[in-house]
Scaffold this motif. Structure first.
Motif, PDB file in Angstrom:
ATOM      1  N   SER A   1     -14.698 -36.598   0.190  1.00 10.82           N
ATOM      2  CA  SER A   1     -13.589 -35.926   0.850  1.00 10.82           C
ATOM      3  C   SER A   1     -14.090 -34.911   1.862  1.00 10.82           C
ATOM      4  O   SER A   1     -13.519 -34.746   2.943  1.00 10.82           O
ATOM      5  N   ILE A   2     -15.190 -34.217   1.514  1.00 12.63           N
ATOM      6  CA  ILE A   2     -15.764 -33.236   2.433  1.00 12.63           C
ATOM      7  C   ILE A   2     -16.239 -33.934   3.704  1.00 12.63           C
ATOM      8  O   ILE A   2     -15.969 -33.493   4.817  1.00 12.63           O
ATOM      9  N   LEU A   3     -16.924 -35.052   3.529  1.00 10.91           N
ATOM     10  CA  LEU A   3     -17.428 -35.785   4.691  1.00 10.91           C
ATOM     11  C   LEU A   3     -16.289 -36.310   5.552  1.00 10.91           C
ATOM     12  O   LEU A   3     -16.360 -36.299   6.788  1.00 10.91           O
ATOM     13  N   GLU A   4     -15.228 -36.783   4.901  1.00 10.28           N
ATOM     14  CA  GLU A   4     -14.066 -37.271   5.659  1.00 10.28           C
ATOM     15  C   GLU A   4     -13.459 -36.163   6.504  1.00 10.28           C
ATOM     16  O   GLU A   4     -13.102 -36.358   7.656  1.00 10.28           O
ATOM     17  N   THR A   5     -13.349 -34.974   5.914  1.00 12.45           N
ATOM     18  CA  THR A   5     -12.766 -33.850   6.652  1.00 12.45           C
ATOM     19  C   THR A   5     -13.640 -33.457   7.826  1.00 12.45           C
ATOM     20  O   THR A   5     -13.135 -33.179   8.928  1.00 12.45           O
ATOM     21  N   ILE A   6     -14.953 -33.439   7.610  1.00 17.46           N
ATOM     22  CA  ILE A   6     -15.871 -33.102   8.703  1.00 17.46           C
ATOM     23  C   ILE A   6     -15.712 -34.103   9.847  1.00 17.46           C
ATOM     24  O   ILE A   6     -15.665 -33.735  11.017  1.00 17.46           O
TER      25      ILE A   6
ATOM     26  N   LYS B   1      -1.492 -41.865   3.139  1.00 21.37           N
ATOM     27  CA  LYS B   1      -2.761 -41.354   2.609  1.00 21.37           C
ATOM     28  C   LYS B   1      -3.392 -40.360   3.588  1.00 21.37           C
ATOM     29  O   LYS B   1      -3.916 -39.315   3.187  1.00 21.37           O
ATOM     30  N   THR B   2      -3.322 -40.689   4.873  1.00 19.53           N
ATOM     31  CA  THR B   2      -3.919 -39.817   5.884  1.00 19.53           C
ATOM     32  C   THR B   2      -3.150 -38.509   5.992  1.00 19.53           C
ATOM     33  O   THR B   2      -3.749 -37.428   6.090  1.00 19.53           O
ATOM     34  N   ALA B   3      -1.827 -38.605   5.981  1.00 13.24           N
ATOM     35  CA  ALA B   3      -1.003 -37.393   6.069  1.00 13.24           C
ATOM     36  C   ALA B   3      -1.275 -36.468   4.890  1.00 13.24           C
ATOM     37  O   ALA B   3      -1.275 -35.243   5.036  1.00 13.24           O
ATOM     38  N   PHE B   4      -1.529 -37.040   3.728  1.00  9.26           N
ATOM     39  CA  PHE B   4      -1.845 -36.226   2.542  1.00  9.26           C
ATOM     40  C   PHE B   4      -3.096 -35.381   2.802  1.00  9.26           C
ATOM     41  O   PHE B   4      -3.126 -34.169   2.548  1.00  9.26           O
ATOM     42  N   LYS B   5      -4.154 -36.023   3.338  1.00  6.54           N
ATOM     43  CA  LYS B   5      -5.408 -35.295   3.583  1.00  6.54           C
ATOM     44  C   LYS B   5      -5.227 -34.200   4.626  1.00  6.54           C
ATOM     45  O   LYS B   5      -5.710 -33.078   4.470  1.00  6.54           O
TER      46      LYS B   5
ATOM     47  N   LYS C   1       5.922 -37.762   6.347  1.00  6.53           N
ATOM     48  CA  LYS C   1       6.616 -36.869   5.413  1.00  6.53           C
ATOM     49  C   LYS C   1       6.319 -37.227   3.962  1.00  6.53           C
ATOM     50  O   LYS C   1       6.084 -36.345   3.128  1.00  6.53           O
ATOM     51  N   LYS C   2       6.330 -38.514   3.654  1.00 10.83           N
ATOM     52  CA  LYS C   2       6.080 -38.936   2.272  1.00 10.83           C
ATOM     53  C   LYS C   2       4.669 -38.567   1.825  1.00 10.83           C
ATOM     54  O   LYS C   2       4.454 -38.152   0.698  1.00 10.83           O
ATOM     55  N   GLY C   3       3.704 -38.724   2.733  1.00  7.92           N
ATOM     56  CA  GLY C   3       2.332 -38.380   2.366  1.00  7.92           C
ATOM     57  C   GLY C   3       2.117 -36.891   2.315  1.00  7.92           C
ATOM     58  O   GLY C   3       1.450 -36.377   1.410  1.00  7.92           O
ATOM     59  N   GLY C   4       2.726 -36.177   3.268  1.00 10.57           N
ATOM     60  CA  GLY C   4       2.489 -34.747   3.359  1.00 10.57           C
ATOM     61  C   GLY C   4       3.153 -33.950   2.268  1.00 10.57           C
ATOM     62  O   GLY C   4       2.603 -32.940   1.803  1.00 10.57           O
TER      63      GLY C   4
END
Length: 447
Positions: free
Chosen positions: A5-10, A240-244, A310-313
């Motif tokens: 998750s850290i790498l994805e955010t970077i 999934k992307t909106a959640f992150k 909206k659903k993901g967020g």
């Protein structure tokens, strides 16, 4: 947090234009009300500069510590029409200048709240504020203004709609660029962190931190991984992307609120584009499968995008609010600019798109000869979409004085460039001049 998750955010931050678009502090000015206008303005200046004196510093610290870009730090205040009404002042330009000075003193680029809520009718303070808008925005650099002319519960104030057409023309005469600081709403919300429409609602706490996220580039990149798969997979990928992305907004907002010692309000789940390549909502729609934004199917694709965000967020944070949806401003989205310039996207299609997303006809340049009645007609149409569909809608339109279709208006920075768009020459003058009030809709017969 897991290493993955850290790498994805970077990666999202470094390669996909992910950022926190804005941290906005809402500040109530009700305790600044005074029958002496000069005294009221001093109280306003003191409260803003005291409450938000550390906002920029804290945001910069968070950005430095966690490597998450925080693009804007802004202030929203109680609608000035409510605060200034107690004074005997005949115009409110001095209040706008006070807001401007306070924002400059603490390093804020924009401050919202030179606003009036007139969906059901105008009080004397509302009348004075609306009349003051052209001079207030022309004589300040940081002040943003908004007027709410309709709501699902109150209907549409057609007198105010007609008046705002003339106000926008008057403001454009000072400089068309000034029009980007004015938005006309229906169903305006109290906790919107995005300008130009941010104000601090009457039901809010004394001070609050609201966060607006961005992320079109992240969604676009995520969808590239599911090309050729069904639309169900597309929806799931966006969720999934909106959640992150939203998780990051919740994280930053919580830390900022703690360090500033004020309550954390909401995360606005909006996809906010920029003129930068790869940071476009229009490109997401094309990645979903449209040859170009504006093609038949655009409204459906945008509805799917908005709903999935909206659903993901909503799963990723405690409180969501604001406008929460995909923004489709023309000047601030590189692919939207291209689509308009090549005739693939027109105002009528943009209006249809606003029925399913946030917020409305946004950052659109029209010929300088466009009449006040035509602008009021645009406002009335958008307000009607908001009123009937129980959603926020708005108009931020720029009459490009001295320019016509084929020309463009340069705003610079995140505000981009707006090609002047053709507009239907038929006039709604008689309709707008009727004035009065469009009644609120009855929803038991909704269809």
């Amino acid at each position: 947090m897991e290493s993955k998750s850290i790498l994805e955010t970077i990666q999202m931050v470094a390669e996909e234009n992910l950022d926190i678009r804005t941290i906005t502090m809402g500040i109530s000015l009700f305790d600044c009300i005074d029958s002496d206008g000069k005294r009221a303005r001093q109280k306003i200046y003191d409260k803003i500069t005291t409450s938000a004196r550390d906002l920029v510093t804290v945001a910069d610290q968070i950005q430095s510590e966690y490597g998450i870009p925080i693009v804007n730090k802004r202030i929203a205040v109680t609608p000035i029409a409510m605060v200034a009404a107690a004074s005997a002042d005949h115009d409110y330009v001095a209040y706008a200048k006070t807001l401007d000075q306070a924002a400059a003193a603490i390093g804020i680029d924009l401050i919202g709240g030179f606003s009036a809520l007139v969906q059901k009718g105008c009080q004397s303070g509302d009348d004075k504020l609306i009349a003051s808008i052209p001079e207030a925005l022309a004589s300040t650099k940081r002040v943003c203004s908004s007027v709410n002319v309709g709501s699902t519960r109150a209907g549409i104030n057609l007198d105010a709609v007609g008046r705002m057409g003339h106000i926008i023309k008057e403001l454009a005469a000072t400089d068309p660029v000034n029009c980007m600081s004015l938005v006309v709403f229906a169903n305006a919300v109290d906790d919107n962190p995005f300008m130009a429409g941010a104000f601090h609602g009457v039901g809010e706490a004394d001070r609050v931190i609201n966060v607006g996220i961005s992320g079109p580039g992240v969604v676009k990149r995520a969808l590239e991984a599911v090309r050729g798969q069904t639309i169900d997979v597309v929806s799931e990928q966006i969720k999934k992307t909106a959640f992150k992305v939203t998780r990051m907004g919740q994280f930053v907002g919580t830390i900022a609120a703690e360090r500033l010692g004020v309550p954390f309000g909401i995360v606005d789940l909006s996809l906010a584009p920029t003129p930068n390549e790869g940071d476009s909502v229009a490109e997401i729609l094309e990645e979903i499968g449209l040859e170009s934004v504006g093609a038949p199917g655009t409204t459906a694709a945008l509805a799917l995008l908005n709903d999935a965000v909206k659903k993901g967020g909503v799963m990723a944070c405690e409180h969501v609010g604001g406008l929460s949806g995909a923004f489709i401003p023309v000047s601030e989205d590189a692919e939207m600019i291209r689509a308009v310039s090549t005739g693939r996207l027109n105002i009528e299609k943009l209006e249809a798109m606003t029925a399913v997303c946030s917020v409305g006809l946004d950052m659109i340049a029209v010929p300088g000869t466009t009449t006040a009645a035509t602008i009021s007609g645009l406002i009335a149409d958008e307000a009607a979409i908001g009123m009937i569909n129980n959603k926020t809608t708005a108009v931020r339109v720029i009459p490009a004085v001295g320019k016509d279709v084929g020309d463009s208006v340069e705003f610079g920075g995140l505000f981009g460039r707006a090609p002047v768009m053709a507009i239907n020459p038929s006039q709604p003058t008689t309709f707008i001049q009727r004035g009065g009030h469009i009644p609120a809709p009855i929803h038991s017969f909704k269809n």
